[in-house]
Write a protein that holds these residues in place. Structure first.
Motif, PDB file in Angstrom:
ATOM      1  N   LYS A  35       0.833  -1.197   0.000  1.00  0.00           N
ATOM      2  CA  LYS A  35       0.000   0.000   0.000  1.00  0.00           C
ATOM      3  C   LYS A  35       0.871   1.253   0.000  1.00  0.00           C
ATOM      4  CE  LYS A  35      -3.908   2.201   2.179  1.00  0.00           C
ATOM      5  NZ  LYS A  35      -4.861   2.280   3.250  1.00  0.00           N
ATOM      6  N   THR A  36       1.952   1.232   0.768  1.00  0.00           N
ATOM      7  CA  THR A  36       2.880   2.366   0.827  1.00  0.00           C
ATOM      8  C   THR A  36       3.501   2.623  -0.548  1.00  0.00           C
ATOM      9  OG1 THR A  36       3.402   1.925   3.143  1.00  0.00           O
ATOM     10  CG2 THR A  36       4.987   3.260   1.922  1.00  0.00           C
ATOM     11  N   ARG A  37       3.930   1.542  -1.200  1.00  0.00           N
ATOM     12  CA  ARG A  37       4.529   1.690  -2.535  1.00  0.00           C
ATOM     13  C   ARG A  37       3.509   2.213  -3.546  1.00  0.00           C
ATOM     14  NH1 ARG A  37       7.888  -2.965  -0.957  1.00  0.00           N
ATOM     15  NH2 ARG A  37       6.287  -4.374  -1.679  1.00  0.00           N
ATOM     16  N   MET A  38       2.279   1.722  -3.414  1.00  0.00           N
ATOM     17  CA  MET A  38       1.211   2.185  -4.320  1.00  0.00           C
ATOM     18  C   MET A  38       0.959   3.676  -4.101  1.00  0.00           C
ATOM     19  SD  MET A  38      -0.657   1.476  -6.755  1.00  0.00           S
ATOM     20  CE  MET A  38      -1.360  -0.086  -7.104  1.00  0.00           C
ATOM     21  N   ASN A  39       0.926   4.114  -2.853  1.00  0.00           N
ATOM     22  CA  ASN A  39       0.741   5.537  -2.552  1.00  0.00           C
ATOM     23  C   ASN A  39       1.907   6.368  -3.093  1.00  0.00           C
ATOM     24  OD1 ASN A  39      -1.747   5.302  -1.330  1.00  0.00           O
ATOM     25  ND2 ASN A  39      -0.890   5.015   0.724  1.00  0.00           N
ATOM     26  N   GLN A  40       3.114   5.828  -2.976  1.00  0.00           N
ATOM     27  CA  GLN A  40       4.287   6.538  -3.519  1.00  0.00           C
ATOM     28  C   GLN A  40       4.164   6.674  -5.032  1.00  0.00           C
ATOM     29  OE1 GLN A  40       7.371   3.945  -2.000  1.00  0.00           O
ATOM     30  NE2 GLN A  40       7.870   5.352  -0.316  1.00  0.00           N
ATOM     31  N   LEU A 100       3.972  10.068  -7.293  1.00  0.00           N
ATOM     32  CA  LEU A 100       4.836  10.357  -8.454  1.00  0.00           C
ATOM     33  C   LEU A 100       4.000  10.769  -9.667  1.00  0.00           C
ATOM     34  CD1 LEU A 100       7.531   7.503  -8.340  1.00  0.00           C
ATOM     35  CD2 LEU A 100       7.778   9.890  -7.640  1.00  0.00           C
ATOM     36  N   VAL A 101       2.879  10.091  -9.870  1.00  0.00           N
ATOM     37  CA  VAL A 101       2.005  10.421 -10.993  1.00  0.00           C
ATOM     38  C   VAL A 101       1.449  11.836 -10.822  1.00  0.00           C
ATOM     39  CG1 VAL A 101      -0.194   9.860 -12.117  1.00  0.00           C
ATOM     40  CG2 VAL A 101       1.422   8.045 -11.550  1.00  0.00           C
ATOM     41  N   GLN A 102       1.022  12.179  -9.599  1.00  0.00           N
ATOM     42  CA  GLN A 102       0.513  13.529  -9.339  1.00  0.00           C
ATOM     43  C   GLN A 102       1.601  14.576  -9.588  1.00  0.00           C
ATOM     44  OE1 GLN A 102      -0.870  13.095  -5.279  1.00  0.00           O
ATOM     45  NE2 GLN A 102      -3.005  13.145  -5.934  1.00  0.00           N
ATOM     46  N   LYS A 103       2.800  14.278  -9.119  1.00  0.00           N
ATOM     47  CA  LYS A 103       3.926  15.209  -9.280  1.00  0.00           C
ATOM     48  C   LYS A 103       4.222  15.400 -10.775  1.00  0.00           C
ATOM     49  CE  LYS A 103       8.027  16.667  -7.135  1.00  0.00           C
ATOM     50  NZ  LYS A 103       7.881  18.088  -6.941  1.00  0.00           N
ATOM     51  N   LYS A 104       4.216  14.303 -11.519  1.00  0.00           N
ATOM     52  CA  LYS A 104       4.476  14.376 -12.958  1.00  0.00           C
ATOM     53  C   LYS A 104       3.393  15.196 -13.661  1.00  0.00           C
ATOM     54  CE  LYS A 104       5.710  11.559 -16.920  1.00  0.00           C
ATOM     55  NZ  LYS A 104       5.850  10.224 -17.496  1.00  0.00           N
ATOM     56  N   ASN A 105       2.136  14.973 -13.296  1.00  0.00           N
ATOM     57  CA  ASN A 105       1.031  15.741 -13.882  1.00  0.00           C
ATOM     58  C   ASN A 105       1.177  17.228 -13.565  1.00  0.00           C
ATOM     59  OD1 ASN A 105      -0.152  13.510 -15.038  1.00  0.00           O
ATOM     60  ND2 ASN A 105      -1.610  13.192 -13.380  1.00  0.00           N
ATOM     61  N   SER A 106       1.578  17.527 -12.346  1.00  0.00           N
ATOM     62  CA  SER A 106       1.780  18.914 -11.945  1.00  0.00           C
ATOM     63  C   SER A 106       2.890  19.561 -12.775  1.00  0.00           C
ATOM     64  CB  SER A 106       2.130  18.954 -10.450  1.00  0.00           C
ATOM     65  OG  SER A 106       2.562  20.222 -10.077  1.00  0.00           O
TER      66      SER A 106
END
Length: 153
Positions: free
Chosen positions: A62-67, A71-77
């Motif tokens: 779950k921790t890795r999935m959240n990470q 990363l996806v959110q950061k990339k989109n930003s």
């Protein structure tokens, strides 16, 4: 008249220098974004591999999935920021064009009407038309940015 001309020339030079500095800053930021993209991509690959290996507890997974989601959110930003910067680059180019066309138009318009040749009048009209086109393109970019801002809200 010559004082006005010098003032306008100085103002044009100042605005040109500001545009140049802004363009350099944008270029540096775009390069930083590119580096960050590559770093995020590498981290994402590592996280995906570790998720596929299914090692660790469900909490670790779950921790890795959240990470990975982070990363996806950061990339989109970053992609959004890059898009904004590219629009700003276009604005700067159009601003520069507008400044050059303004200068040309002023030189034609400052000429005494009785001394203008038919070619001068045609050139003046063409420059005016080009100027309108540039202003319209700038308006479109402003509209695009506004739509983007509203959609992000």
């Amino acid at each position: 008249l010559s004082t006005l001309k010098r003032t306008l020339t100085r103002r044009d030079r100042d605005s040109q220098m500001k545009r140049f500095c802004k363009a350099q800053a944008i270029q540096r930021r775009l390069e930083e974004i590119e580096v960050t993209f590559r770093e995020l991509e590498q981290k994402g690959i590592m996280l995906e591999k570790s998720l596929r290996d299914e090692g660790g507890s469900p909490a670790d997974q779950k921790t890795r999935m959240n990470q990975l989601l982070y990363l996806v959110q950061k990339k989109n930003s970053l992609m959004s920021e890059e898009s904004d910067l590219m629009i700003t680059v276009q604005e700067l180019k159009l601003e520069e064009q507008q400044c050059q066309l303004d200068q040309k138009l002023r030189s034609y318009m400052s000429k005494e009407e009785s001394l203008k040749t038919p070619e001068d009048r045609v050139a003046e009209q063409e420059i005016f038309a080009q100027l309108l086109e540039v202003v319209n393109k700038r308006n479109v970019l402003i509209h695009i940015q506004e739509e983007k801002r509203l959609s992000e809200l």
